[in-house]
Design a protein around this motif. Sequence first.
Motif, PDB file in Angstrom:
ATOM      1  N   THR A  39     -13.949 -10.081   4.023  1.00 12.58           N
ATOM      2  CA  THR A  39     -13.143 -11.238   3.644  1.00 12.58           C
ATOM      3  C   THR A  39     -12.471 -11.005   2.296  1.00 12.58           C
ATOM      4  O   THR A  39     -11.264 -11.245   2.135  1.00 12.58           O
ATOM      5  N   LEU A  40     -13.226 -10.527   1.328  1.00 14.58           N
ATOM      6  CA  LEU A  40     -12.685 -10.323  -0.015  1.00 14.58           C
ATOM      7  C   LEU A  40     -11.755  -9.118  -0.070  1.00 14.58           C
ATOM      8  O   LEU A  40     -10.724  -9.142  -0.748  1.00 14.58           O
ATOM      9  N   GLY A  41     -12.107  -8.055   0.656  1.00 14.13           N
ATOM     10  CA  GLY A  41     -11.248  -6.877   0.667  1.00 14.13           C
ATOM     11  C   GLY A  41      -9.884  -7.173   1.225  1.00 14.13           C
ATOM     12  O   GLY A  41      -8.873  -6.595   0.790  1.00 14.13           O
ATOM     13  N   HIS A  42      -9.822  -8.096   2.186  1.00 13.41           N
ATOM     14  CA  HIS A  42      -8.533  -8.480   2.768  1.00 13.41           C
ATOM     15  C   HIS A  42      -7.601  -9.046   1.701  1.00 13.41           C
ATOM     16  O   HIS A  42      -6.383  -8.843   1.743  1.00 13.41           O
ATOM     17  N   ARG A  43      -8.179  -9.763   0.743  1.00 11.89           N
ATOM     18  CA  ARG A  43      -7.392 -10.338  -0.348  1.00 11.89           C
ATOM     19  C   ARG A  43      -6.762  -9.255  -1.240  1.00 11.89           C
ATOM     20  O   ARG A  43      -5.768  -9.499  -1.917  1.00 11.89           O
ATOM     21  N   LEU A  44      -7.375  -8.074  -1.241  1.00 12.38           N
ATOM     22  CA  LEU A  44      -6.961  -7.034  -2.187  1.00 12.38           C
ATOM     23  C   LEU A  44      -6.032  -5.998  -1.565  1.00 12.38           C
ATOM     24  O   LEU A  44      -5.708  -5.001  -2.213  1.00 12.38           O
ATOM     25  N   VAL A  45      -5.633  -6.216  -0.330  1.00  9.58           N
ATOM     26  CA  VAL A  45      -4.664  -5.305   0.291  1.00  9.58           C
ATOM     27  C   VAL A  45      -3.385  -5.307  -0.547  1.00  9.58           C
ATOM     28  O   VAL A  45      -2.833  -6.357  -0.865  1.00  9.58           O
ATOM     29  N   LEU A 102     -16.738  -0.522  -3.124  1.00 13.31           N
ATOM     30  CA  LEU A 102     -16.644  -1.078  -1.774  1.00 13.31           C
ATOM     31  C   LEU A 102     -15.342  -1.853  -1.593  1.00 13.31           C
ATOM     32  O   LEU A 102     -14.670  -1.729  -0.560  1.00 13.31           O
ATOM     33  N   LEU A 103     -14.998  -2.659  -2.578  1.00 13.84           N
ATOM     34  CA  LEU A 103     -13.767  -3.444  -2.479  1.00 13.84           C
ATOM     35  C   LEU A 103     -12.539  -2.536  -2.397  1.00 13.84           C
ATOM     36  O   LEU A 103     -11.611  -2.800  -1.617  1.00 13.84           O
ATOM     37  N   ALA A 104     -12.544  -1.464  -3.176  1.00 17.21           N
ATOM     38  CA  ALA A 104     -11.424  -0.519  -3.115  1.00 17.21           C
ATOM     39  C   ALA A 104     -11.343   0.133  -1.741  1.00 17.21           C
ATOM     40  O   ALA A 104     -10.260   0.235  -1.139  1.00 17.21           O
ATOM     41  N   GLY A 105     -12.495   0.568  -1.221  1.00 16.51           N
ATOM     42  CA  GLY A 105     -12.510   1.209   0.089  1.00 16.51           C
ATOM     43  C   GLY A 105     -12.016   0.277   1.178  1.00 16.51           C
ATOM     44  O   GLY A 105     -11.196   0.665   2.024  1.00 16.51           O
ATOM     45  N   ASP A 106     -12.483  -0.964   1.163  1.00 17.39           N
ATOM     46  CA  ASP A 106     -12.066  -1.921   2.190  1.00 17.39           C
ATOM     47  C   ASP A 106     -10.578  -2.241   2.059  1.00 17.39           C
ATOM     48  O   ASP A 106      -9.875  -2.392   3.068  1.00 17.39           O
ATOM     49  N   ALA A 107     -10.094  -2.340   0.817  1.00 16.39           N
ATOM     50  CA  ALA A 107      -8.667  -2.617   0.615  1.00 16.39           C
ATOM     51  C   ALA A 107      -7.805  -1.467   1.124  1.00 16.39           C
ATOM     52  O   ALA A 107      -6.751  -1.696   1.731  1.00 16.39           O
TER      53      ALA A 107
END
Length: 336
Positions: free
Chosen positions: A62-68, A88-93
């Motif tokens: 959910t949060l990674g989607h915000r960081l695309v 993790l957030l960077a990887g998901d983004a």
Amino acid sequence: MGLFGRKKAALPRREVIWGHCYEDDLLDAADAELGEGKLNAAVTVLVDSRDNAESRCLRLSTLGHRLVGSADEIAELAAQHRDPELMLLAGDAYIGEAWAIRGSGWASSVGEDRAKLFRATLEKARRPLFAAADMLPGDPTPWAQLLAVGMGLGQDRSEQDAVWAETVKRGPTLFPAHWTRLQVVAQKWYGSQEEMSQFAVETVNNAPQGDPVTAMIVVAYFETYIQAKVIAQEEYKNPDLRAVAEGMFEKNFQPIEAASNRWMKDERPHPRAFEAHNYFAAACGLAGEKDRAFMHLFGMRDRMSGRPWSTFADDPEEAYQDMVQRYWRPDLAQGF
């Protein structure tokens, strides 16, 4: 029909909640702050869920989607601070950015230049995810993300199998990891119809009582339906695709019912419960199993996910509302 030939009165339309198949107040707050450009709360809720991989994966997606669109910046911050949550957030983004570039169509519809950029962006996700895995060696979350990376990059099956082994060693029933693995072993990616079916059956058989990962059997049947739909469209001018779906789920309802029972007889709170109810509600509704369809429609709490509804309906919300009209039990759903 009602008494004396009168039609059953139509039920009020449900107020659908789209794209929010969870109840997590802390995630909602962190998501709102992230929408304002504030990272601290996002990192905090990920730290708080280190001991709950299901919540951690849901919060990350959910949060990674915000960081695309901001993956490079987050990756730089992560490297500076040696922070596993930022990794993790960077990887998901990066994963989100890659799929935004590729689109959702068949591989044959993706041009060469776009395919190269897709793979290059996915490749960027590997470094922060492996760094997160090194920092928190017991965490299945980065490995679950690496499953998606390997699938997109078209890594050798032995490499993808190795990542899967690392994932389930740390998270034996992790819902999103099983969903990705099912895609990997499906015919449209790197497996076969037989391998996908076997994986789904084994997942149900190995699932603890009360775990919604049993929904993988339904995911597999919807993947099978997608293939059947393509064949029907090639062979017939105007095929009745709804009839194809209904026939398939009627024929295969027994294993779906068994999987539903394994979950629902001892249902426990789970971050992916609404998502699983979506799959079961659609499958049971297509099969015409009214009591079980109601049970899972009720379990959805009107929280809709795109899949599986979009696989068999041009208008997913109308498909849901139609099933409500057919199967809803006002007498059993008082107060909701």
